[in-house]
Design a protein around this motif. Sequence first.
Motif, PDB file in Angstrom:
ATOM      1  N   ALA A  43       0.687  -1.482  -0.208  1.00  0.00           N
ATOM      2  CA  ALA A  43       0.301   0.024  -0.386  1.00  0.00           C
ATOM      3  C   ALA A  43       0.803   1.104  -0.101  1.00  0.00           C
ATOM      4  O   ALA A  43       0.147   2.524   0.792  1.00  0.00           O
ATOM      5  N   PHE A  44       2.019   0.777   0.169  1.00  0.00           N
ATOM      6  CA  PHE A  44       3.366   1.974  -0.142  1.00  0.00           C
ATOM      7  C   PHE A  44       3.985   2.688  -1.010  1.00  0.00           C
ATOM      8  O   PHE A  44       4.217   1.239  -1.690  1.00  0.00           O
ATOM      9  N   ASP A  45       3.996   3.410  -0.941  1.00  0.00           N
ATOM     10  CA  ASP A  45       5.016   3.368  -2.489  1.00  0.00           C
ATOM     11  C   ASP A  45       6.629   3.682  -2.033  1.00  0.00           C
ATOM     12  O   ASP A  45       7.186   5.012  -1.242  1.00  0.00           O
ATOM     13  N   PHE A  46       6.825   2.865  -2.154  1.00  0.00           N
ATOM     14  CA  PHE A  46       8.687   2.514  -1.705  1.00  0.00           C
ATOM     15  C   PHE A  46       9.967   3.206  -2.337  1.00  0.00           C
ATOM     16  O   PHE A  46      10.938   3.207  -2.744  1.00  0.00           O
ATOM     17  N   THR A  47       9.295   3.796  -3.616  1.00  0.00           N
ATOM     18  CA  THR A  47      10.136   4.466  -4.434  1.00  0.00           C
ATOM     19  C   THR A  47      10.661   6.258  -4.163  1.00  0.00           C
ATOM     20  O   THR A  47      11.137   6.832  -5.146  1.00  0.00           O
ATOM     21  N   LYS A  48       9.517   6.527  -2.917  1.00  0.00           N
ATOM     22  CA  LYS A  48       9.397   8.129  -2.486  1.00  0.00           C
ATOM     23  C   LYS A  48       9.967   8.129  -1.206  1.00  0.00           C
ATOM     24  O   LYS A  48       9.083   8.407  -0.589  1.00  0.00           O
ATOM     25  N   VAL A 287       0.784  -3.892  10.150  1.00  0.00           N
ATOM     26  CA  VAL A 287      -0.421  -4.782   9.377  1.00  0.00           C
ATOM     27  C   VAL A 287      -0.793  -3.230   8.489  1.00  0.00           C
ATOM     28  O   VAL A 287      -1.599  -2.611   9.106  1.00  0.00           O
ATOM     29  N   ALA A 288      -0.858  -3.294   6.960  1.00  0.00           N
ATOM     30  CA  ALA A 288      -1.705  -2.032   7.039  1.00  0.00           C
ATOM     31  C   ALA A 288      -2.886  -3.131   5.339  1.00  0.00           C
ATOM     32  O   ALA A 288      -2.146  -3.772   4.580  1.00  0.00           O
ATOM     33  N   GLY A 289      -4.014  -1.984   6.148  1.00  0.00           N
ATOM     34  CA  GLY A 289      -5.054  -3.023   4.691  1.00  0.00           C
ATOM     35  C   GLY A 289      -4.646  -4.756   5.664  1.00  0.00           C
ATOM     36  O   GLY A 289      -4.643  -5.376   6.000  1.00  0.00           O
ATOM     37  N   LYS A 364       1.724   6.667   1.044  1.00  0.00           N
ATOM     38  CA  LYS A 364       0.673   5.534   0.634  1.00  0.00           C
ATOM     39  C   LYS A 364       0.658   5.779  -1.202  1.00  0.00           C
ATOM     40  O   LYS A 364       1.157   6.767  -1.613  1.00  0.00           O
ATOM     41  N   VAL A 365       0.095   4.524  -2.118  1.00  0.00           N
ATOM     42  CA  VAL A 365       0.344   5.171  -3.405  1.00  0.00           C
ATOM     43  C   VAL A 365      -1.465   4.895  -3.471  1.00  0.00           C
ATOM     44  O   VAL A 365      -2.113   5.266  -2.969  1.00  0.00           O
ATOM     45  N   ALA A 366      -0.650   5.928  -4.714  1.00  0.00           N
ATOM     46  CA  ALA A 366      -1.698   6.376  -4.774  1.00  0.00           C
ATOM     47  C   ALA A 366      -2.627   5.590  -6.199  1.00  0.00           C
ATOM     48  O   ALA A 366      -1.923   5.080  -6.744  1.00  0.00           O
TER      49      ALA A 366
END
Length: 367
Positions: A43-48, A287-289, A364-366
């Motif tokens: 659920a997260f953007d690991f590139t940012k 835990v997320a989602g 979070k991922v958009a």
Amino acid sequence: MPRKTRTLAPAAAFAVAAVLAVPASPATGAAVTPPARTAADPAFDFTKPTIAATGLTVPWGLAFLPDGSALISERNSARILQMKPGSAPTEVAKLSGVTPTGEGGLLGIAVSPTYAQDGYVYAYYTSASDNRIVRFKLAASPQQEVIFSGIPKNSYHDGGRIHFGPDGMLYVGTGDAGRTANSQDRNSPAGKILRMKPDGTAPPDNPTSGSVVYTLGHRNVQGLAWGPGGVMYNVELGNNRWDEVNHIEAGDNYGWPNVEGTGGEPTYHDPLAVWATREASPSGGAVAGDTLYAAALGGRRLWTVPLDGKGGASGQPTAVLQGTYGRLRTVAVGPDGWLWVMTSNRDGRGQPAQTDDRIIRFPKVAR
């Protein structure tokens, strides 16, 4: 009381090899067919990444105050730092009686769920004689109330993660203190997950009346997390073969030292995922989602584990941040909705490119 191991879905228990391809059963080594969802969907953007803090010295615990600021415990210095949004961490308390030796010292911290009324912060630390839990109010030299003591200590396997659960009870992950028999001894708090009221006493609905022992048969619990619906998980460090993620259920026995990883024995609760120890040595968990995130020390990566919402895995774990930040100690979902990851590189166990410890946040991922 221990219960029989439930039957897992075909890919609910598997070994994760260095190259994540086809999951395999650690009990038999036979390949198994993955379900439709074959990998975690982060659920997260690991590139940012955003570097939130640097210059930390062996940070261990991470908790959040109602105002959104973070509290950070440093294992060796016994300091608690507060980091407000957009600001550098500053010392807000220093605990007395902490004896940092090996893996021991000031470890987990937690914030009272009724902090607005009572102002309590909780900490787990190693003293000269034991591991113990105290509560206090933030101050330069706070008055510390010991709410639970007598947890066996050692220079390793001290556990240390504490969290308040959705039920308002304090959950405590302990280690076997290097004495494997502790884990199966129901009268010892070592090698357990403990559940207690905020004052350190046993809740009346614990598995054994008058006892804070919630589950047993653990080796070294350093991660506790809850998913939707209050489903509880832990991550723990294994011995020579398998590190584990477990679905935690009251009264269950997780097998150590009689079983490491998946044993398939009816007396013990098998893990929902395992890794070779060189790839994990997991500490913090969150835990997320429908995804569990496990920080890996020796593996120097962040594992993402897809969950089925019922205490099992729904597919194959995958790793991100491999070698990017070195040893990862703690992971948490902050009140800002971002994923917070904390490193542990300055304890003499190998350095990445940077030589300090830090906190990195991922958005979070958009969608």
